[in-house]
Design a protein around this motif. Structure first.
Motif, mmCIF file in Angstrom:
data_model
loop_
_atom_site.group_PDB
_atom_site.id
_atom_site.type_symbol
_atom_site.label_atom_id
_atom_site.label_comp_id
_atom_site.label_asym_id
_atom_site.label_seq_id
_atom_site.Cartn_x
_atom_site.Cartn_y
_atom_site.Cartn_z
ATOM 1 N N ALA A 282 0.830 -1.209 0.000
ATOM 2 C CA ALA A 282 0.000 0.000 0.000
ATOM 3 C C ALA A 282 0.863 1.256 0.000
ATOM 4 O O ALA A 282 0.550 2.251 -0.677
ATOM 5 N N TRP A 283 1.956 1.213 0.743
ATOM 6 C CA TRP A 283 2.891 2.341 0.766
ATOM 7 C C TRP A 283 3.524 2.537 -0.620
ATOM 8 O O TRP A 283 3.568 3.656 -1.146
ATOM 9 N N LEU A 284 3.961 1.431 -1.224
ATOM 10 C CA LEU A 284 4.580 1.512 -2.554
ATOM 11 C C LEU A 284 3.577 1.951 -3.627
ATOM 12 O O LEU A 284 3.948 2.611 -4.604
ATOM 13 N N ALA A 285 2.319 1.587 -3.434
ATOM 14 C CA ALA A 285 1.282 1.932 -4.417
ATOM 15 C C ALA A 285 0.714 3.331 -4.201
ATOM 16 O O ALA A 285 -0.115 3.795 -4.989
ATOM 17 N N GLY A 286 1.142 3.979 -3.120
ATOM 18 C CA GLY A 286 0.663 5.337 -2.864
ATOM 19 C C GLY A 286 -0.730 5.408 -2.268
ATOM 20 O O GLY A 286 -1.406 6.430 -2.380
ATOM 21 N N VAL A 287 -1.179 4.318 -1.628
ATOM 22 C CA VAL A 287 -2.490 4.328 -0.964
ATOM 23 C C VAL A 287 -2.403 5.206 0.277
ATOM 24 O O VAL A 287 -1.504 5.027 1.110
ATOM 25 N N THR A 288 -3.336 6.118 0.409
ATOM 26 C CA THR A 288 -3.271 7.093 1.511
ATOM 27 C C THR A 288 -3.604 6.468 2.856
ATOM 28 O O THR A 288 -2.915 6.709 3.857
ATOM 29 N N ASN A 289 -4.662 5.669 2.885
ATOM 30 C CA ASN A 289 -5.182 5.154 4.148
ATOM 31 C C ASN A 289 -4.751 3.701 4.337
ATOM 32 O O ASN A 289 -5.374 2.785 3.798
ATOM 33 N N ARG A 290 -3.686 3.517 5.099
ATOM 34 C CA ARG A 290 -3.099 2.194 5.300
ATOM 35 C C ARG A 290 -3.316 1.773 6.760
ATOM 36 O O ARG A 290 -2.891 2.475 7.684
#
Length: 376
Positions: free
Chosen positions: A107-115
């Motif tokens: 999620a961090w690598l994909a740029g997801v804001t809410n992890r």
């Protein structure tokens, strides 16, 4: 208004409906577009049919639930990153070790804001003596947790002991917020109170692992049967692919000796709970044990260990008894105390049901999670 795209990352298909079904329904009710990423879900299974009926989109991922093969784990990490970008995920929540670690990193690598992450228990690497393979695993998993959890917006725990341990080991940066929820909850409308059987009987439902206290249960059963040979001790579960698994030979010996009545793996445990008068879980450590919550909701007294996750479910002497970890004689003594006091069994069962309604109702638990994730 555009729906939030929510991705739930799991490692075991059976957990999706049994443990997260009400959470998925709550997310849908909140207006989310829900996706699940899980390895090995049979498209013809009841689980797949149920998810399809809910309009949940299912994605197969190459994630191995057990084992530490770095090539395969990296493959799962990048498959998750690709999936998150493809579906435009806004929120990601992983639960159990690998989904938490690789879901958070992806999620961090994909740029997801809410992890988000949900720590449902610590597993084999954190329990028992830190020697040999267990020490290596513990060190590796702690490093992976430390790196991945620092990328989350919020980390959920199911008991305060696990949260305190992660803080003490610096697996969480001080700036990362945490929230302790009351386990996965239980549907008190689905697990309803059942009358007690005429004869005292005990039940343990668990994967057949040493750390679940299965050996102590069998040892305590043998001790109790010396005084009360008519009492039944039932065991529901299966031998798991785990270094700590009970051997088939051990299980066969308990069965042949008449100590344990083995019921195997059950898709619905409610009939087994109905046939029991007391539920037992001698586990060494849990997140919050779902089986205990199910037994409580059905009005059963509980004997469990004074261990993280377990101790939250029992007020000693009120709805059951707490015993020391790895202490079969103490476990047997508590069992015999309840055999000799059937009125106490009934009173403790009533208190268990009340606690399940007040504290562990799954809808209350999920409402808190959605609120803390900013979805309501």
């Amino acid at each position: 208004m555009t729906k939030s795209v929510f991705l739930l990352v799991a490692s075991f298909p059976d957990s999706l409906i049994k443990f997260r079904g009400p959470l998925i329904e709550a997310l849908l009710t909140a207006g989310c577009e829900v996706h699940v990423a899980v390895p090995g879900l049979d498209p013809d299974s009841d689980i797949a049919a149920r998810l399809k009926m809910l309009s949940v989109q299912v994605h197969d991922i190459p994630l191995q639930r057990t084992g530490m093969n770095p090539v395969k784990d990296l493959s799962a990490l990048f498959a998750l990153r690709t999936l998150m970008r493809k579906i435009g995920a806004d929120c990601v929540l992983g639960y159990t070790i690998k989904p938490v670690i690789y879901g958070s990193l992806a999620a961090w690598l994909a740029g997801v804001t809410n992890r988000f992450a949900l720590i449902t228990g610590l597993g084999y690497a954190f329990t028992g003596e830190a020697t040999g393979l267990r020490r290596v695993l513990r060190t590796l998993i702690q490093q992976l947790y430390r790196f991945s959890l620092s990328r989350n917006r919020l980390v959920f725990f199911q008991n305060p002991d696990d949260e305190a341990l992660f803080r003490a080991l610096s697996l969480l940066k001080p700036a990362i917020p945490t929230y302790v929820v009351n386990g996965s909850g239980v549907d008190v409308a689905e697990y309803t109170v059942a009358g007690l059987p005429e004869k005292p009987s005990f039940l343990l439902i668990a994967r057949l692992l040493g750390d679940k206290g299965v050996r102590e249960y069998a040892q305590a059963a043998a001790l109790v049967k010396e005084r009360f040979p008519e009492v039944t001790f039932r065991l529901v579960g299966w031998i798991d692919d785990n270094p700590d698994a009970i051997s088939q030979a051990e299980l066969d010996a308990w069965i042949s000796a008449g100590t344990i009545e083995f019921l195997g793996k059950l898709s619905d445990v409610r009939p087994a709970i109905v046939d029991s008068s007391v539920y037992v879980l001698p586990s060494y450590r849990e997140g919050t044990p779902r089986t205990v919550l199910e037994a409580m909701a059905m009005g059963r007294a509980v004997i469990t260990t004074d261990a993280p996750g377990c101790r939250e479910t029992v007020v000693n002497g009120d709805n059951g008894y707490l015993v020391p970890v790895q202490d079969a004689p103490a476990l047997a003594a508590s069992m015999m105390k309840l055999i000799e006091s059937p009125d106490r069994v009934a009173a403790m069962g009533s208190r268990s049901r009340q606690m399940a309604e007040d504290k562990y109702d799954v809808h209350k638990v999920n409402a808190v999670m959605l609120r803390e994730m900013g979805l309501t």
